[in-house]
Design a protein around this motif. Structure first.
Motif, PDB file in Angstrom:
ATOM      1  N   THR A  86       0.806  -1.222   0.000  1.00 11.56           N
ATOM      2  CA  THR A  86       0.000   0.000   0.000  1.00 11.56           C
ATOM      3  C   THR A  86       0.842   1.277   0.000  1.00 11.56           C
ATOM      4  N   SER A  99      -5.426   6.261  -6.381  1.00 12.10           N
ATOM      5  CA  SER A  99      -5.078   5.519  -5.162  1.00 12.10           C
ATOM      6  C   SER A  99      -5.175   6.406  -3.928  1.00 12.10           C
ATOM      7  N   THR A 113      -8.762   7.317  -3.140  1.00 13.08           N
ATOM      8  CA  THR A 113      -9.441   6.169  -2.540  1.00 13.08           C
ATOM      9  C   THR A 113      -9.062   6.041  -1.069  1.00 13.08           C
ATOM     10  N   THR A 114      -7.779   6.199  -0.770  1.00 16.39           N
ATOM     11  CA  THR A 114      -7.316   6.098   0.618  1.00 16.39           C
ATOM     12  C   THR A 114      -7.952   7.179   1.482  1.00 16.39           C
ATOM     13  N   SER A 158     -11.788   6.658   1.684  1.00 16.96           N
ATOM     14  CA  SER A 158     -12.179   5.556   2.568  1.00 16.96           C
ATOM     15  C   SER A 158     -12.101   5.992   4.025  1.00 16.96           C
ATOM     16  N   LEU A 196     -14.973   8.245   4.745  1.00 15.86           N
ATOM     17  CA  LEU A 196     -16.243   7.525   4.844  1.00 15.86           C
ATOM     18  C   LEU A 196     -16.364   6.857   6.216  1.00 15.86           C
ATOM     19  N   MET A 197     -15.265   6.251   6.673  1.00 19.78           N
ATOM     20  CA  MET A 197     -15.279   5.630   8.009  1.00 19.78           C
ATOM     21  C   MET A 197     -15.547   6.677   9.081  1.00 19.78           C
ATOM     22  N   CYS A 240     -19.195   7.793   9.028  1.00 16.44           N
ATOM     23  CA  CYS A 240     -20.090   6.813   9.649  1.00 16.44           C
ATOM     24  C   CYS A 240     -20.137   7.026  11.161  1.00 16.44           C
ATOM     25  N   SER A 297     -21.489  10.667  12.088  1.00 17.18           N
ATOM     26  CA  SER A 297     -22.924  10.865  11.837  1.00 17.18           C
ATOM     27  C   SER A 297     -23.740  10.208  12.950  1.00 17.18           C
ATOM     28  N   LEU A 329     -26.248  12.146  15.447  1.00 13.49           N
ATOM     29  CA  LEU A 329     -27.635  11.721  15.618  1.00 13.49           C
ATOM     30  C   LEU A 329     -27.967  11.520  17.096  1.00 13.49           C
ATOM     31  N   TRP A 335     -17.053   0.529  -2.060  1.00 13.27           N
ATOM     32  CA  TRP A 335     -16.896   1.444  -0.936  1.00 13.27           C
ATOM     33  C   TRP A 335     -16.698   0.633   0.332  1.00 13.27           C
ATOM     34  N   LEU A 336     -15.450   0.499   0.749  1.00 14.73           N
ATOM     35  CA  LEU A 336     -15.118  -0.243   1.964  1.00 14.73           C
ATOM     36  C   LEU A 336     -15.747  -1.634   1.940  1.00 14.73           C
ATOM     37  N   MET A 355     -15.121  -3.503   7.329  1.00 13.63           N
ATOM     38  CA  MET A 355     -15.434  -2.104   7.049  1.00 13.63           C
ATOM     39  C   MET A 355     -16.843  -1.968   6.489  1.00 13.63           C
ATOM     40  N   LEU A 373     -19.263  -1.638   9.199  1.00 10.87           N
ATOM     41  CA  LEU A 373     -19.362  -0.288   9.759  1.00 10.87           C
ATOM     42  C   LEU A 373     -20.359   0.560   8.975  1.00 10.87           C
ATOM     43  N   VAL A 374     -20.276   0.504   7.659  1.00 14.81           N
ATOM     44  CA  VAL A 374     -21.190   1.293   6.816  1.00 14.81           C
ATOM     45  C   VAL A 374     -22.630   0.805   7.003  1.00 14.81           C
ATOM     46  N   THR A 388     -24.155   1.885  10.256  1.00 16.35           N
ATOM     47  CA  THR A 388     -24.570   3.292  10.208  1.00 16.35           C
ATOM     48  C   THR A 388     -25.894   3.439   9.471  1.00 16.35           C
ATOM     49  N   LEU A 425     -28.654   2.291  11.748  1.00 19.42           N
ATOM     50  CA  LEU A 425     -28.948   3.251  12.816  1.00 19.42           C
ATOM     51  C   LEU A 425     -29.806   4.401  12.298  1.00 19.42           C
ATOM     52  N   TRP A 426     -29.419   4.935  11.147  1.00 20.13           N
ATOM     53  CA  TRP A 426     -30.192   6.058  10.583  1.00 20.13           C
ATOM     54  C   TRP A 426     -31.584   5.621  10.143  1.00 20.13           C
ATOM     55  N   LEU A 476     -31.317   0.461  20.203  1.00 21.06           N
ATOM     56  CA  LEU A 476     -30.592   0.984  19.035  1.00 21.06           C
ATOM     57  C   LEU A 476     -29.182   0.405  18.983  1.00 21.06           C
ATOM     58  N   PRO A 514     -10.056  -1.631  -0.056  1.00 17.55           N
ATOM     59  CA  PRO A 514      -9.510  -0.578  -0.917  1.00 17.55           C
ATOM     60  C   PRO A 514      -8.627   0.340  -0.094  1.00 17.55           C
ATOM     61  N   ARG A 515      -7.472   0.743  -0.608  1.00 19.00           N
ATOM     62  CA  ARG A 515      -6.597   1.682   0.112  1.00 19.00           C
ATOM     63  C   ARG A 515      -6.497   2.989  -0.675  1.00 19.00           C
TER      64      ARG A 515
END
Lengths: 197, 137
Positions: free
Chosen positions: A40, A60, A63-64, A67, A70-71, A74, A77, A81, B3-4, B58, B61-62, B65, B68-69, B106, B136-137
């Motif tokens: 990587t 690349s 994407t890194t 990602s 996005l984590m 999550c 958010s 909430l 995506w992850l 991963m 995790l998505v 989420t 939960l929503w 929840l 994915p990296r």
């Protein structure tokens, strides 16, 4: 500014702090994981250690960073909430934007001349913000002192230098016995000489 | 798309799980008087697992989420007092409706979604056994 906005600000700064900490720690760990580095992160070092022949932020890298964002989104958010504080999610969005912009600043030395031939001065140890020169030193001397794994705040590198004798044993390379038994003491780390640019 | 660990098929399955969970929650709430947000986590996670061809933490995790929503949206919509106090107002003020029981349900639902969403129960397109998909990296 009322208390609501104050707590939004606290949440945003908290997300920045934690994200930067996670980045610094993961960056340190990948440098002490030979297989993962080869698969990587080595791509990033090879690209920027050579001559500039492409645009910044290739697929690349996007994407890194994407990602990671996005984590972060999550987790933040969910916090937003459950607490009603939008600062958490806002912080992760701002952190992503910061990462993309800061990447351009920290790699601005990438040019026709390879970084090791530019004769850039050694990175200065300290507790401030990681400059472009600081990150250039990471590319030219990734295994040398001072540590230069942090993205934004240099303080994380100072802390990693202090924890290194113990953290090393937890890394993949450390556990595989690939690192020499030499322990970098805190005194040795503090005694590292630097040259002011 | 990846995506992850969430490819198009798994993502579609997750959305189907969200929709099914959303309406199941509403049915349980109105027909049986049961408030069960954890059912949404179970359905979202289960649907994703069925639609996934490889394991991915991963992705869990998505999916957690999303669950939960979806649960929060279902609770907000079903608790709306008037059409004017709709789902958006419900989500903005959602944190004020949380008590220990709701929070526990929840949490259970989200953990179920994370755990199931990371699994692969959908088999593989090439007929081979389960294998770890490179993140994915």
């Amino acid at each position: 500014m009322g208390w609501t906005e104050f707590w939004w600000g606290v949440a945003i700064l908290g997300v920045f702090f934690v994200s930067d900490l996670v980045y610094a720690l993961d960056h340190y760990l990948v440098h002490f994981d030979r297989e993962r580095y080869a698969r990587t992160h080595s791509i990033h070092h090879r690209r920027y250690n050579g001559r500039k022949n492409e645009r910044h932020l290739d697929h690349s890298e996007l994407t890194t960073y994407g990602s990671a964002a996005l984590m972060s989104a999550c987790a933040t958010s969910a916090l937003t909430l459950l607490t009603g504080n939008p600062g958490f999610f806002l912080g992760s969005v701002l952190k992503f934007v910061h990462t993309l912009l800061f990447h351009h600043y920290q790699h601005r030395w990438w040019s026709e001349v390879a970084v090791r031939k530019q004769g850039l001065p050694k990175a200065t140890s300290g507790w401030g913000i990681a400059s472009a020169n600081y990150h250039a030193y990471h590319h030219s001397h990734p295994d040398d002192l001072p540590f230069t794994y942090a993205e934004t705040w240099k303080g994380f590198d100072r802390i990693l230098e202090w924890l290194h004798p113990w953290l090393l044993k937890l890394t993949v390379d450390g556990q595989a016995g690939r690192i020499a038994a030499k322990v970098m003491s805190r005194d040795a780390a503090r005694g590292a000489k630097t040259v002011d640019p | 798309m990846n995506w992850l660990g969430l490819d198009l098929r798994a993502f579609a399955a997750a959305i189907v799980g969200c929709v099914l969970g959303f309406f199941t929650y509403g049915y349980l709430m109105h027909a049986l008087g049961m408030e069960s947000p954890w059912v949404i986590g179970l359905m979202v996670g289960g649907a994703t697992a069925l639609g996934s061809s490889s394991r991915s933490k991963m992705r869990g995790l998505v999916v957690g989420t999303l669950a939960l929503w979806t649960a929060a949206s279902a609770q907000a919509l079903n608790a709306a007092q008037t059409p004017a106090h709709g789902i958006v107002d419900g989500l903005v003020g959602f944190h004020a409706t949380l008590d220990l029981v709701r929070l526990a349900q929840l949490t259970i639902g989200t953990l179920l979604a994370i755990g199931l969403g990371a699994l692969s129960l959908g088999g593989h397109r090439d007929g081979s056994g389960p294998s770890r998909q490179a993140e994915p990296r």
